[in-house]
Each structure stands twice: as structure tokens, then as C-alpha cells.
Design a protein around this motif. Structure first.
Motif, PDB file in Angstrom:
ATOM      1  N   GLY A 246      30.363 -64.778  72.742  1.00 63.74           N
ATOM      2  CA  GLY A 246      30.835 -63.487  73.674  1.00 63.74           C
ATOM      3  C   GLY A 246      30.496 -64.237  75.707  1.00 63.74           C
ATOM      4  O   GLY A 246      29.938 -64.573  76.070  1.00 63.74           O
ATOM      5  N   ILE A 247      31.694 -63.232  76.245  1.00 64.56           N
ATOM      6  CA  ILE A 247      31.126 -63.240  77.180  1.00 64.56           C
ATOM      7  C   ILE A 247      30.219 -62.325  77.717  1.00 64.56           C
ATOM      8  O   ILE A 247      29.765 -62.890  79.147  1.00 64.56           O
ATOM      9  N   SER A 248      29.407 -61.166  77.246  1.00 59.69           N
ATOM     10  CA  SER A 248      28.586 -61.253  77.489  1.00 59.69           C
ATOM     11  C   SER A 248      27.264 -61.792  76.708  1.00 59.69           C
ATOM     12  O   SER A 248      25.775 -61.209  76.359  1.00 59.69           O
ATOM     13  N   GLY A 249      27.392 -62.273  75.867  1.00 58.79           N
ATOM     14  CA  GLY A 249      26.408 -63.971  75.548  1.00 58.79           C
ATOM     15  C   GLY A 249      26.553 -64.500  75.403  1.00 58.79           C
ATOM     16  O   GLY A 249      26.250 -65.237  76.834  1.00 58.79           O
ATOM     17  N   VAL A 250      26.961 -66.403  74.388  1.00 55.94           N
ATOM     18  CA  VAL A 250      26.404 -67.233  74.281  1.00 55.94           C
ATOM     19  C   VAL A 250      28.171 -67.928  74.933  1.00 55.94           C
ATOM     20  O   VAL A 250      29.040 -67.808  74.445  1.00 55.94           O
ATOM     21  N   MET A 251      28.037 -68.608  75.588  1.00 53.97           N
ATOM     22  CA  MET A 251      28.782 -69.233  76.357  1.00 53.97           C
ATOM     23  C   MET A 251      28.756 -70.978  75.153  1.00 53.97           C
ATOM     24  O   MET A 251      28.907 -71.928  76.814  1.00 53.97           O
ATOM     25  N   PRO A 252      28.455 -70.649  74.360  1.00 55.34           N
ATOM     26  CA  PRO A 252      27.953 -73.078  73.959  1.00 55.34           C
ATOM     27  C   PRO A 252      29.423 -74.023  74.782  1.00 55.34           C
ATOM     28  O   PRO A 252      30.767 -73.605  74.597  1.00 55.34           O
ATOM     29  N   LYS A 253      30.155 -74.309  74.651  1.00 52.62           N
ATOM     30  CA  LYS A 253      30.245 -76.299  74.311  1.00 52.62           C
ATOM     31  C   LYS A 253      30.004 -77.245  73.694  1.00 52.62           C
ATOM     32  O   LYS A 253      30.206 -78.658  74.061  1.00 52.62           O
ATOM     33  N   PRO A 254      29.983 -76.737  72.486  1.00 52.25           N
ATOM     34  CA  PRO A 254      30.046 -77.824  71.136  1.00 52.25           C
ATOM     35  C   PRO A 254      30.881 -79.091  71.723  1.00 52.25           C
ATOM     36  O   PRO A 254      32.536 -78.218  71.888  1.00 52.25           O
ATOM     37  N   GLU A 255      31.108 -79.672  71.096  1.00 51.19           N
ATOM     38  CA  GLU A 255      31.960 -80.441  70.361  1.00 51.19           C
ATOM     39  C   GLU A 255      33.427 -79.997  69.032  1.00 51.19           C
ATOM     40  O   GLU A 255      34.644 -79.873  68.851  1.00 51.19           O
ATOM     41  N   VAL A 256      32.501 -79.202  68.279  1.00 54.09           N
ATOM     42  CA  VAL A 256      32.897 -79.130  67.731  1.00 54.09           C
ATOM     43  C   VAL A 256      33.209 -77.202  67.084  1.00 54.09           C
ATOM     44  O   VAL A 256      31.884 -77.215  66.880  1.00 54.09           O
ATOM     45  N   TYR A 257      34.032 -76.257  67.099  1.00 57.07           N
ATOM     46  CA  TYR A 257      33.431 -74.543  67.050  1.00 57.07           C
ATOM     47  C   TYR A 257      34.194 -74.226  65.933  1.00 57.07           C
ATOM     48  O   TYR A 257      35.745 -74.286  65.928  1.00 57.07           O
ATOM     49  N   LEU A 258      34.036 -73.727  64.788  1.00 57.81           N
ATOM     50  CA  LEU A 258      33.741 -73.669  63.574  1.00 57.81           C
ATOM     51  C   LEU A 258      34.214 -72.224  63.324  1.00 57.81           C
ATOM     52  O   LEU A 258      33.135 -71.633  63.492  1.00 57.81           O
ATOM     53  N   ALA A 259      34.893 -71.310  63.554  1.00 53.81           N
ATOM     54  CA  ALA A 259      35.345 -69.694  63.746  1.00 53.81           C
ATOM     55  C   ALA A 259      35.853 -69.614  62.337  1.00 53.81           C
ATOM     56  O   ALA A 259      36.543 -70.043  61.707  1.00 53.81           O
ATOM     57  N   HIS A 268      35.665 -62.698  72.776  1.00 55.41           N
ATOM     58  CA  HIS A 268      34.727 -64.383  72.253  1.00 55.41           C
ATOM     59  C   HIS A 268      35.366 -64.900  72.298  1.00 55.41           C
ATOM     60  O   HIS A 268      34.111 -65.712  72.901  1.00 55.41           O
ATOM     61  N   MET A 269      37.012 -65.091  72.314  1.00 52.50           N
ATOM     62  CA  MET A 269      37.469 -66.510  73.046  1.00 52.50           C
ATOM     63  C   MET A 269      36.778 -67.103  74.061  1.00 52.50           C
ATOM     64  O   MET A 269      37.250 -67.984  74.516  1.00 52.50           O
ATOM     65  N   VAL A 270      36.674 -66.146  74.855  1.00 55.44           N
ATOM     66  CA  VAL A 270      36.140 -66.571  76.746  1.00 55.44           C
ATOM     67  C   VAL A 270      34.978 -67.698  76.546  1.00 55.44           C
ATOM     68  O   VAL A 270      34.130 -68.480  77.324  1.00 55.44           O
ATOM     69  N   GLY A 271      33.722 -66.479  75.373  1.00 55.60           N
ATOM     70  CA  GLY A 271      32.586 -67.526  75.367  1.00 55.60           C
ATOM     71  C   GLY A 271      32.692 -68.519  74.813  1.00 55.60           C
ATOM     72  O   GLY A 271      31.916 -69.837  74.614  1.00 55.60           O
ATOM     73  N   ALA A 272      33.913 -69.136  73.508  1.00 56.50           N
ATOM     74  CA  ALA A 272      34.099 -70.064  72.559  1.00 56.50           C
ATOM     75  C   ALA A 272      35.333 -71.235  73.216  1.00 56.50           C
ATOM     76  O   ALA A 272      34.842 -72.428  72.777  1.00 56.50           O
ATOM     77  N   ASN A 273      35.913 -70.720  74.042  1.00 56.21           N
ATOM     78  CA  ASN A 273      36.783 -72.147  74.541  1.00 56.21           C
ATOM     79  C   ASN A 273      36.137 -73.496  75.273  1.00 56.21           C
ATOM     80  O   ASN A 273      36.990 -74.047  75.583  1.00 56.21           O
ATOM     81  N   GLY A 274      35.659 -73.044  75.741  1.00 55.86           N
ATOM     82  CA  GLY A 274      34.644 -74.448  75.964  1.00 55.86           C
ATOM     83  C   GLY A 274      34.465 -75.466  75.057  1.00 55.86           C
ATOM     84  O   GLY A 274      33.857 -76.509  75.490  1.00 55.86           O
ATOM     85  N   ALA A 275      34.517 -74.983  73.677  1.00 56.29           N
ATOM     86  CA  ALA A 275      34.153 -76.170  72.848  1.00 56.29           C
ATOM     87  C   ALA A 275      35.771 -76.992  73.003  1.00 56.29           C
ATOM     88  O   ALA A 275      36.782 -76.284  72.725  1.00 56.29           O
ATOM     89  N   GLN A 276      35.493 -78.615  72.798  1.00 58.60           N
ATOM     90  CA  GLN A 276      36.357 -79.501  72.683  1.00 58.60           C
ATOM     91  C   GLN A 276      37.450 -79.318  71.836  1.00 58.60           C
ATOM     92  O   GLN A 276      38.456 -79.234  71.347  1.00 58.60           O
ATOM     93  N   THR A 277      36.908 -78.859  70.532  1.00 60.68           N
ATOM     94  CA  THR A 277      38.154 -78.944  69.111  1.00 60.68           C
ATOM     95  C   THR A 277      37.872 -77.204  68.615  1.00 60.68           C
ATOM     96  O   THR A 277      36.633 -77.072  68.429  1.00 60.68           O
ATOM     97  N   ILE A 278      38.515 -76.477  68.549  1.00 58.01           N
ATOM     98  CA  ILE A 278      38.096 -75.448  67.104  1.00 58.01           C
ATOM     99  C   ILE A 278      38.915 -75.366  66.480  1.00 58.01           C
ATOM    100  O   ILE A 278      40.511 -75.492  65.582  1.00 58.01           O
ATOM    101  N   VAL A 279      38.139 -75.096  64.935  1.00 58.45           N
ATOM    102  CA  VAL A 279      38.884 -74.888  64.246  1.00 58.45           C
ATOM    103  C   VAL A 279      38.559 -73.193  63.355  1.00 58.45           C
ATOM    104  O   VAL A 279      38.063 -72.837  63.487  1.00 58.45           O
TER     105      VAL A 279
END
Length: 315
Positions: A246-259, A268-279
Motif C-alpha cells: 500500500g501507499i504507506s507500505g511496500v510498493m512491489p512491481k512483480p510480474e503477477v499480483y494475485l489479490a 492499496h492499489m497505489v502500492g499494487a499498480n506496479g504489477a505487470q498483471t493483476i488477477v
């Protein structure tokens, strides 16, 4: 984009040193690294591409990183300008940045991305209004202090053939130092989600702490690291802060993020949007996360997680 003549770098976290050195090489003609640690740490800084290394000495259990602000400021002030100090966005380095800003009469830019150095100063963008917008700031002081957001620069591989002779720096005793009374080993994992190629995130859809094991089985099947939303880490305290995305946590940039069971609030999505693919998997078809997801499953995560685990185990 023009380059500065020199970029000073420092990291209290060994895992972030490669990033700031790579950033320094991109923004400056020369990268001067401060190193607090052993001779092996000095050698690593050279191997990662530092042009010069200033050795602050071995780590002292009675001192904290901010105690070295006077020492660093003295060395930086004696160097050429304009210059930049590039630090990672760790808790200790954020405190160090504020002290260096005061001692060097320098502007400080925090959580910066899209950093550029030009004749008129150093500029960068950072998130404002809880991640709803980006603000752009410019620092025009002779020395600029920049705290870089995670993942902005890709760290290079160490090259053992790159060596050099470090400059030993005399410690300048701070006038008002924080006294370290005791140190205790931090309980928790040493996971670094920024290095993960696949990340599984869990949210409020997980009913109880014991059920995290189901998500862990899925992680094992797809060789992923496990992360979580803020309520799981800071509300329920079921998982370590290092796993909070999240914005005040970790902002990873993985190939795939499974939520899994995550509603998809903007923080939360500010931190997750760096993923190449979000499922995304959520039983609420109107959950905001489906607006961000590349693929979505409307369903009960307690049925979907075991099914996915079995499917991937079968491959």
C-alpha cells in the motif's frame, strides 16, 4: 537530462544499496558512497559501481544512523556543488535526510520518482492526497537531498573486478545524540516483496489468522511471496509490516499480483499498480479492485484458493 558532477549515496539497508548506486550513476557523473560497516561492505559498494567510497567505520551498536549526519554533512560540504544526496525510503534514512537538510541548508524531496537533474535544480514526483495524485517538486539548493521511492531504480549486479581504496572518515560527534539504551532483534520475516516475481495478496476476505495457511499453500504452488492489505498487517496484526502492500507500505512491481479477498481501495492499489498483471478474486462483483484487474474471478476465495493450488500442483 543533464548530469550532476557528483551524487552521494547511502543506505542503511544492504538490499537497497544497489538501487541507490544505480540511481546515482544515472543522475551523476560520479557516485560517492558512504558505507557504515565492514571492509566487505566497502568492497560491495565498489563492486556495485561506486566511483568513490567514504568509510564511516564499523557499525556501532550504541549509535543510530542519524548520528552520522554531522559526519556526512562535513564531507559533503567540502565537496563540489551542485550535488545530490540519494537515499532509500527506509525509516532511518528518512530521519537522516531531514538532519542533512538542516545541516546543509538543502531542500529535501521524499518518496521521489521520475527524478531529473538539470541546470535549474533537481526535480521529482511523489504521491499526494493518499496516492490520488502526483505532485512535482523542484529543489534549487546547491545540495539536494532526495529520498527515492522503492523500485524507481533497478540495481545492477555486483562485479568483483571493480575495486578501489576507500577514504576513512573521522566521526563527528553530534551535539545532541539519541542515546541507544538497548537493541532487540526484530521478530518477523526478512521478506523483500520488491524482489518477488509473483506476489499473492490477502485482505479482509480472510476470516481468521489460521486460514492464511491456505494462501501460503497457493504461494508455494506458484512460487510466490505472500503479501497483504493494511487491515491484515496493522489492524489484525496477523502479518508483518514488511508484507503490507500500500501507499504507506511496500510498493512491489512483480510480474503477477494475485489479490485474494481485497476490495481494492485506492491506498492499496497505489502500492499494487506496479504489477505487470493483476488477477483479482472477490465474491463481490462490484468490488473496486475489478476496475484495476487485468483478470477477475467473482467467487469465494475459500473455494478458489484450493482450486488454484491443485491446478498449479498438477502442472
Amino acid at each position: 537530462m543533464s548530469k550532476l558532477s557528483n551524487v552521494w549515496v547511502f543506505s542503511d539497508a544492504a538490499s537497497r544499496l544497489a538501487e541507490v548506486i544505480a540511481g546515482g550513476a544515472e543522475l551523476g557523473e560520479k557516485v560517492s558512497a558512504f558505507v557504515l560497516g565492514s571492509q566487505d561492505d566497502v568492497a560491495k559498494a565498489f563492486a556495485l559501481g561506486a566511483s568513490a567510497v567514504y568509510h564511516l567505520g564499523d557499525k556501532d551498536s550504541a549509535s543510530i544512523v542519524e548520528d552520522y549526519a554531522d559526519t556526512m554533512a562535513k564531507v559533503i560540504a567540502e565537496g563540489e556543488t551542485p550535488a545530490m544526496v540519494l537515499l532509500p525510503a527506509t525509516r532511518r534514512c528518512k530521519g537522516l535526510a531531514s538532519k542533512l537538510g538542516v545541516k546543509l541548508n538543502a531542500g529535501v524531496l521524499t518518496e521521489a520518482a521520475d527524478i531529473e537533474a538539470g541546470a535549474e535544480g533537481v526535480s521529482g514526483k511523489h504521491m499526494v492526497y493518499g496516492g490520488l495524485a502526483l505532485g512535482e517538486e523542484k529543489v534549487t539548493s546547491a545540495v539536494s537531498i532526495v529520498v527515492v521511492a522503492s523500485g524507481v531504480f533497478a540495481g545492477g549486479e555486483a562485479d568483483a573486478s571493480k575495486t578501489g581504496e576507500a577514504v576513512s572518515v573521522d566521526f563527528v560527534e553530534p551535539k545532541c545524540a539519541v542515546k541507544c539504551v538497548e537493541r532487540r532483534a526484530k521478530e518477523g520475516s526478512s521478506v523483500d516483496l520488491n524482489r518477488a516475481k509473483r506476489v499473492v495478496g490477502i485482505g479482509r476476505g480472510i476470516a481468521k489468522q489460521e486460514d492464511i495457511a491456505i494462501a501460503e499453500q497457493l504461494c508455494s504452488a506458484i512460487e510466490a511471496e505472500l503479501g497483504c492489505s493494511r487491515p491484515i498487517a496493522e489492524g489484525e496484526k496477523w502479518m508483518e509490516h514488511e508484507r503490507y502492500i500500500g501507499i504507506s507500505g511496500v510498493m512491489p512491481k512483480p510480474e503477477v499480483y494475485l489479490a485474494l479477498g481485497i476490495s481494492g481501495q485506492i491506498q492499496h492499489m497505489v502500492g499494487a499498480n506496479g504489477a505487470q498483471t493483476i488477477v483479482a478474486v472477490n465474491k463481490d462483483k462490484n468490488a473496486p479492485i475489478f476496475q484495476f484487474a487485468d483478470y477477475g474471478i467473482v467467487g469465494d476465495i475459500y473455494k478458489v484458493m484450493p482450486a488454484l493450488t491443485e491446478a498449479f500442483k498438477g502442472e
